[in-house]
Design a protein around this motif. Structure first.
Motif, PDB file in Angstrom:
ATOM      1  N   ASN A  13       0.833  -1.181   0.042  1.00  0.00           N
ATOM      2  CA  ASN A  13       0.113  -0.028  -0.013  1.00  0.00           C
ATOM      3  C   ASN A  13       0.933   1.244   0.008  1.00  0.00           C
ATOM      4  O   ASN A  13       1.387   1.637   1.038  1.00  0.00           O
ATOM      5  N   GLU A  14       0.687   1.892  -1.015  1.00  0.00           N
ATOM      6  CA  GLU A  14       1.825   3.266  -1.121  1.00  0.00           C
ATOM      7  C   GLU A  14       1.364   4.242  -0.206  1.00  0.00           C
ATOM      8  O   GLU A  14       2.493   4.863   0.294  1.00  0.00           O
ATOM      9  N   GLU A  15       0.307   4.474   0.073  1.00  0.00           N
ATOM     10  CA  GLU A  15      -0.219   5.290   0.871  1.00  0.00           C
ATOM     11  C   GLU A  15       0.392   5.091   2.396  1.00  0.00           C
ATOM     12  O   GLU A  15       0.950   5.769   3.075  1.00  0.00           O
ATOM     13  N   SER A  17       2.702   3.233   3.083  1.00  0.00           N
ATOM     14  CA  SER A  17       4.203   3.089   3.116  1.00  0.00           C
ATOM     15  C   SER A  17       4.687   4.576   3.271  1.00  0.00           C
ATOM     16  O   SER A  17       5.990   4.620   3.646  1.00  0.00           O
ATOM     17  N   GLU A  18       3.951   5.484   3.034  1.00  0.00           N
ATOM     18  CA  GLU A  18       4.463   6.846   3.527  1.00  0.00           C
ATOM     19  C   GLU A  18       4.804   7.181   4.862  1.00  0.00           C
ATOM     20  O   GLU A  18       5.401   8.002   5.381  1.00  0.00           O
ATOM     21  N   LEU A  19       4.353   6.203   5.761  1.00  0.00           N
ATOM     22  CA  LEU A  19       4.247   6.462   7.388  1.00  0.00           C
ATOM     23  C   LEU A  19       5.322   5.418   8.045  1.00  0.00           C
ATOM     24  O   LEU A  19       5.697   4.419   6.651  1.00  0.00           O
ATOM     25  N   SER A  20       5.771   5.546   9.086  1.00  0.00           N
ATOM     26  CA  SER A  20       6.846   4.738   9.583  1.00  0.00           C
ATOM     27  C   SER A  20       6.326   3.085   9.427  1.00  0.00           C
ATOM     28  O   SER A  20       5.243   2.947   9.821  1.00  0.00           O
ATOM     29  N   ARG A  24       2.416   1.208  10.778  1.00  0.00           N
ATOM     30  CA  ARG A  24       2.109   0.131   9.986  1.00  0.00           C
ATOM     31  C   ARG A  24       1.759  -1.018  10.975  1.00  0.00           C
ATOM     32  O   ARG A  24       0.837  -1.602  10.970  1.00  0.00           O
ATOM     33  N   ASP A  65      -1.803  10.416  12.879  1.00  0.00           N
ATOM     34  CA  ASP A  65      -1.384  10.323  11.438  1.00  0.00           C
ATOM     35  C   ASP A  65      -2.050   9.305  10.757  1.00  0.00           C
ATOM     36  O   ASP A  65      -2.100   9.614   9.584  1.00  0.00           O
ATOM     37  N   GLY A  69      -4.096  10.294   7.246  1.00  0.00           N
ATOM     38  CA  GLY A  69      -4.020   9.327   6.072  1.00  0.00           C
ATOM     39  C   GLY A  69      -5.123   8.785   5.267  1.00  0.00           C
ATOM     40  O   GLY A  69      -4.998   8.186   4.307  1.00  0.00           O
TER      41      GLY A  69
END
Length: 125
Positions: A13-15, A17-20, A24, A65, A69
Motif C-alpha cells: 500500500n503506497e499511502e 508506506s508513507e508512514l513509519s 504500520r 497520522d 492518511g
C-alpha cells in the motif's frame, strides 16, 4: 471467536508506506483490537498497553497520522471516543459468530476527534 487477516497487499500500500514501520504495525494491531464492525474505543493509553507494552511510542500522534492518511476515522458520541477502521470489511471477514459492535457507528452529528481525551468504557453500554 476473532480471526483477522493480513494480506500481502498490506505491504504494498503506497499511502501506508508513507508512514513509519511502527505506524504500520499499529494499524495492523488495531485490526486485532477492533470488533466485528471495525470499531474500538479511542483510548490511546489502553492501545499502547495492548500493542506496545515495552515500547516508548507516541500512540496519540500515530493515531492522528493514520487518521490524516485516511486509514482511521476518530469521532466522539457523547462521552465516548471511537475509532473506526476505514474499509475494515474490505480487508477483513469477521467470523459469523463474532458478536456485533457495542460501539455506535459514525453519524453526521458526531464530533470529529483527534487529540481530545474523552474516553469512557463501553461497560455501561
Amino acid at each position: 471467536m476473532r480471526i483477522r487477516y493480513l494480506k500481502p497487499g498490506f505491504f504494498k500500500n503506497e499511502e501506508l508506506s508513507e508512514l513509519s514501520p511502527i505506524h504500520r504495525l499499529l494499524f495492523a494491531g488495531l485490526w486485532l483490537m477492533a470488533d466485528k464492525d471495525g470499531r474500538l474505543e479511542d483510548r490511546p493509553r489502553r492501545i499502547k498497553g495492548e500493542l506496545f507494552p515495552y515500547e516508548n511510542t507516541e500512540i496519540e500522534q500515530m493515531l492522528n497520522d493514520l487518521t490524516s492518511g485516511g486509514f482511521l476515522q476518530r469521532y466522539v458520541i457523547g462521552p465516548l471516543a471511537v475509532i473506526q477502521i476505514v474499509n475494515f470489511h474490505k480487508h477483513q471477514r469477521p467470523h459469523k459468530d463474532e458478536p456485533g459492535s457495542k460501539l455506535p457507528a459514525f453519524e453526521p452529528t458526531c464530533v470529529s476527534h483527534s487529540t481530545e481525551n474523552l474516553h469512557t468504557s463501553t461497560e455501561n453500554l
